[in-house]
Each structure stands twice: as C-alpha cells, then as structure tokens.
Design an enzyme around this catalytic site. Structure first.
Site, PDB file in Angstrom:
ATOM      1  N   ASP A 101      -6.491   0.470   3.561  1.00 26.58           N
ATOM      2  CA  ASP A 101      -5.756   0.506   2.281  1.00 26.58           C
ATOM      3  C   ASP A 101      -6.556   1.231   1.203  1.00 26.58           C
ATOM      4  O   ASP A 101      -6.029   2.092   0.488  1.00 26.58           O
ATOM      5  CB  ASP A 101      -5.438  -0.921   1.804  1.00 26.58           C
ATOM      6  CG  ASP A 101      -4.348  -1.577   2.637  1.00 26.58           C
ATOM      7  OD1 ASP A 101      -3.929  -0.985   3.651  1.00 26.58           O
ATOM      8  OD2 ASP A 101      -3.899  -2.683   2.261  1.00 26.58           O
TER       9      ASP A 101
ATOM     10  N   LYS B  37      -8.348  -1.651  -4.370  1.00 26.56           N
ATOM     11  CA  LYS B  37      -8.112  -2.913  -3.664  1.00 26.56           C
ATOM     12  C   LYS B  37      -9.453  -3.654  -3.594  1.00 26.56           C
ATOM     13  O   LYS B  37     -10.305  -3.328  -2.754  1.00 26.56           O
ATOM     14  CB  LYS B  37      -7.565  -2.618  -2.261  1.00 26.56           C
ATOM     15  CG  LYS B  37      -7.414  -3.859  -1.394  1.00 26.56           C
ATOM     16  CD  LYS B  37      -6.208  -3.758  -0.496  1.00 26.56           C
ATOM     17  CE  LYS B  37      -6.125  -4.921   0.464  1.00 26.56           C
ATOM     18  NZ  LYS B  37      -4.758  -5.197   0.902  1.00 26.56           N
TER      19      LYS B  37
ATOM     20  N   THR C 285       0.831  -1.211   0.000  1.00 22.15           N
ATOM     21  CA  THR C 285       0.000   0.000   0.000  1.00 22.15           C
ATOM     22  C   THR C 285       0.864   1.259   0.000  1.00 22.15           C
ATOM     23  O   THR C 285       0.594   2.209  -0.750  1.00 22.15           O
ATOM     24  CB  THR C 285      -0.932   0.012   1.227  1.00 22.15           C
ATOM     25  OG1 THR C 285      -1.704  -1.190   1.214  1.00 22.15           O
ATOM     26  CG2 THR C 285      -1.865   1.195   1.206  1.00 22.15           C
TER      27      THR C 285
ATOM     28  N   GLU D  47      -4.181  -3.481  -6.004  1.00 20.47           N
ATOM     29  CA  GLU D  47      -3.484  -4.168  -4.907  1.00 20.47           C
ATOM     30  C   GLU D  47      -4.224  -5.445  -4.548  1.00 20.47           C
ATOM     31  O   GLU D  47      -5.441  -5.437  -4.342  1.00 20.47           O
ATOM     32  CB  GLU D  47      -3.378  -3.257  -3.667  1.00 20.47           C
ATOM     33  CG  GLU D  47      -2.620  -3.965  -2.540  1.00 20.47           C
ATOM     34  CD  GLU D  47      -2.419  -3.103  -1.286  1.00 20.47           C
ATOM     35  OE1 GLU D  47      -2.447  -1.866  -1.377  1.00 20.47           O
ATOM     36  OE2 GLU D  47      -2.222  -3.712  -0.219  1.00 20.47           O
TER      37      GLU D  47
HETATM   38  N1  LIG Z   1       9.741   2.292   2.849  1.00 21.12           N
HETATM   39  C1  LIG Z   1       9.034   2.442   3.984  1.00 21.12           C
HETATM   40  N2  LIG Z   1       9.478   3.291   4.942  1.00 21.12           N
HETATM   41  C2  LIG Z   1       8.790   3.443   6.094  1.00 21.12           C
HETATM   42  N3  LIG Z   1       7.667   2.786   6.400  1.00 21.12           N
HETATM   43  C3  LIG Z   1       7.170   1.933   5.477  1.00 21.12           C
HETATM   44  C4  LIG Z   1       7.825   1.715   4.237  1.00 21.12           C
HETATM   45  N4  LIG Z   1       7.103   0.814   3.530  1.00 21.12           N
HETATM   46  C5  LIG Z   1       6.048   0.495   4.299  1.00 21.12           C
HETATM   47  N5  LIG Z   1       6.086   1.151   5.462  1.00 21.12           N
HETATM   48  C6  LIG Z   1       5.121   0.997   6.590  1.00 21.12           C
HETATM   49  O1  LIG Z   1       5.056  -0.391   6.888  1.00 21.12           O
HETATM   50  C7  LIG Z   1       3.717  -0.768   7.231  1.00 21.12           C
HETATM   51  C8  LIG Z   1       3.233  -1.870   6.295  1.00 21.12           C
HETATM   52  O2  LIG Z   1       3.144  -1.333   4.981  1.00 21.12           O
HETATM   53  P1  LIG Z   1       1.870  -1.551   4.083  1.00 21.12           P
HETATM   54  O3  LIG Z   1       0.611  -1.365   4.840  1.00 21.12           O
HETATM   55  O4  LIG Z   1       2.057  -0.702   2.873  1.00 21.12           O
HETATM   56  O5  LIG Z   1       2.044  -3.111   3.734  1.00 21.12           O
HETATM   57  P2  LIG Z   1       1.121  -4.018   2.815  1.00 21.12           P
HETATM   58  O6  LIG Z   1       2.009  -4.950   2.094  1.00 21.12           O
HETATM   59  O7  LIG Z   1       0.237  -3.166   2.000  1.00 21.12           O
HETATM   60  O8  LIG Z   1       0.264  -4.822   3.899  1.00 21.12           O
HETATM   61  P3  LIG Z   1      -1.100  -5.634   3.667  1.00 21.12           P
HETATM   62  O9  LIG Z   1      -0.688  -7.006   3.220  1.00 21.12           O
HETATM   63  O10 LIG Z   1      -1.746  -5.619   5.035  1.00 21.12           O
HETATM   64  O11 LIG Z   1      -1.926  -4.917   2.646  1.00 21.12           O
HETATM   65  C9  LIG Z   1       2.888   0.509   7.154  1.00 21.12           C
HETATM   66  O12 LIG Z   1       2.818   1.098   8.417  1.00 21.12           O
HETATM   67  C10 LIG Z   1       3.706   1.396   6.205  1.00 21.12           C
HETATM   68  O13 LIG Z   1       3.493   2.766   6.400  1.00 21.12           O
HETATM   69 MG   LIG Z   2      -1.855  -3.125   1.905  1.00 20.52          MG
END
Ligand SMILES: Nc1ncnc2c1ncn2[C@@H]1O[C@H](COP(=O)(O)OP(=O)(O)OP(=O)(O)O)[C@@H](O)[C@H]1O
Ligand SMILES: [Mg+2]
Length: 237
Positions: free
Chosen positions: A56, A38, A17, A118
């Site tokens: 998301d 999503k 996300t 997503e």
């Molecule tokens: N490069 C980054 N730097 C700092 N924080 C990050 C970074 N990438 C992701 N995060 C943080 O890590 C956490 C998990 O990220 P995210 O929600 O985007 O994962 P996701 O893969 O979409 O998870 P899900 O499978 O639940 O959809 C969030 O709090 C996000 O803000």
């Molecule tokens: Mg996500």
C-alpha cells in the site's frame, strides 16, 4: 493550508488503497500537491533479501509521484502477518509508538496541499497499544488527529449495515464524515447495488460516489475531488 483526510473502510479489502491512489492522481491532475501515506501496514511480503515490502505504501508513493523520497516518508511500521496492526505487532514483539505515526503525518502535512492518511481495515480495528495496557483503535487515532474521514465501502449485499455501523460510530464520537464512497471490488454486478446510495442518503449518509469495477477509477472521482477541495480547479504553481 493543508487539508488532511483520514481514509477508512467498512472492512479490509474494500478498495481504500485503490481509491486513495486514484484520488491522489486526480487531485494532482487538478493542480494540487496531493500525497497519501499509511503509518502502519501489515501483511507485508518479504523480499529475497528479507526486506518487508509494504504494497500500500509503495502504491501511495507511486501515486504521489514522489519516487525519489524514501519509503519511510510514507510508512512508519511494516509488519509481516496480515492481522490488525496492534495484534500483528504484539505477535512480532514490536512496540508501536503512536507518536511516531503522528509525527509522520504532521511532517507530511507540511509538504503537501492535500494529505490522505490510510488506516487499516475499518474504524474499530486495534491500531496501537497492547492487550495488557489497552488498545487504541483507528477511530481513537482519528480523534487525536481531529481530521475529517472518508469512508470506502464495498458495494455489495451487507453494505447498508456496514456503512450505517461506521456512520453511527463516527457520529457517536463527533467525528466529521466528509463522505462515503461505494466501490465495486468485483466484476459481478448484484441487484443490491442499485439502491445502496439512495437508501443510505435517507439516513443522512453523504454518499459522494459509486465507483464501478474498473482499473481507471480516476474518471469517476470528479464529485469526490470537488468535495475534498471545495473549490474549482486551479493552475499548479
Ligand atoms: N473499483 C475497483 N475496480 C477494480 N478493482 C478494484 C476496485 N477497487 C479495488 N479493487 C481491487 O481490489 C483489491 C482490494 O483493494 P485495496 O487493496 O485497495 O483494498 P484496501 O481496502 O486498501 O485493503 P487493505 O485493508 O488490505 O488495505 C485490490 O486488488 C484492488 O486493486
Ligand atoms: Mg489498503
């Protein structure tokens, strides 16, 4: 013509996300109409009045700059339990209809230049279906859509294995991998990060970017934007 990419991950919580939203903002800044959606979100919080809040999809709508559109244009199913979509749906007694997810995607495709879809978790997560009748995985849905895939991976120890497993499965199904984005989801730097991209490239994996731990991912996405658009920046009409 609309370009659609399916954003999957090597796991849940790898930054799909965060990267997707930053990419939408970067593409918008580059002059494209970009949107993220999503179709199914699990782990939704419950508001005071009992509404399921999909974090998301809300982030996607905000990043797409389309606050005026109803949330239903960004998500089709909201589920409370933080489980694989098909499992959360079974437990909630909800029938997930894949055709309504495809309809959401097809409609969004008509309204934007670049659409990022997503998924949930990783490639082989049970997305729709039931234990009784068989599950369709995220990869099955991507096969139906026939769109290229962006893979977001956590840049940690274990990343080589996770990315290569995902890469092998994409190849086995003849799915197009537009690229892999290695993403630092925690501040603690590890030695293994130094070599991940180099090693993955020897296997033929197209690593597009190595993103640092930062709240401002947009400034690190130029190569990904170039790969997605395949063209120089243009003025927005
Ligand atoms: N490069 C980054 N730097 C700092 N924080 C990050 C970074 N990438 C992701 N995060 C943080 O890590 C956490 C998990 O990220 P995210 O929600 O985007 O994962 P996701 O893969 O979409 O998870 P899900 O499978 O639940 O959809 C969030 O709090 C996000 O803000
Ligand atoms: Mg996500």
């Amino acid at each position: 013509m609309t370009q659609t990419f399916f954003v999957t991950g090597t796991d849940t919580g790898v930054g799909k996300t965060a990267v997707t939203c930053a990419l939408v903002r970067s593409l918008t800044a580059a002059g494209y109409r970009a949107r993220a959606i999503k179709p199914i979100e699990t782990g939704c919080a419950v508001s005071a009045d009992g509404e399921l809040l999909p974090a998301d999809a809300l982030a996607h709508r905000a990043a797409s700059g389309l606050a005026e559109l109803p949330l239903e244009r960004f998500i089709r199913y909201r589920l409370r339990e933080p489980l694989a979509p098909a499992v959360a749906a079974e437990r909630a007694g909800v029938d997930l209809d894949i055709s309504t997810c495809l309809e959401l995607i097809r409609t969004a495709q008509t309204e934007t230049d670049i659409l990022l879809v997503e998924g949930a978790g990783g490639l082989l997560v049970p997305f729709t279906g039931t234990a009784r009748n068989g599950y369709q995985t995220v990869a099955d849905v991507i096969e139906t859509l026939g769109v290229p895939v962006l893979v977001v991976a956590r840049a940690r120890l274990g990343t080589l294995n996770h990315v290569l497993l995902t890469w092998e499965e994409l190849r086995r199904r003849n799915l197009v991998c537009a690229g892999v984005i290695l993403n630092d989801v925690d501040a603690e730097a590890g030695l293994e990060r130094e070599d991940n991209a180099r090693v993955l490239r020897t296997f033929g994996v197209p690593v597009l970017a190595e993103l640092p731990y930062t709240a401002h991912l947009e400034s690190h996405l130029a190569d990904v934007v170039r790969c997605i658009t395949g063209s120089p920046r243009r003025e927005r009409s």
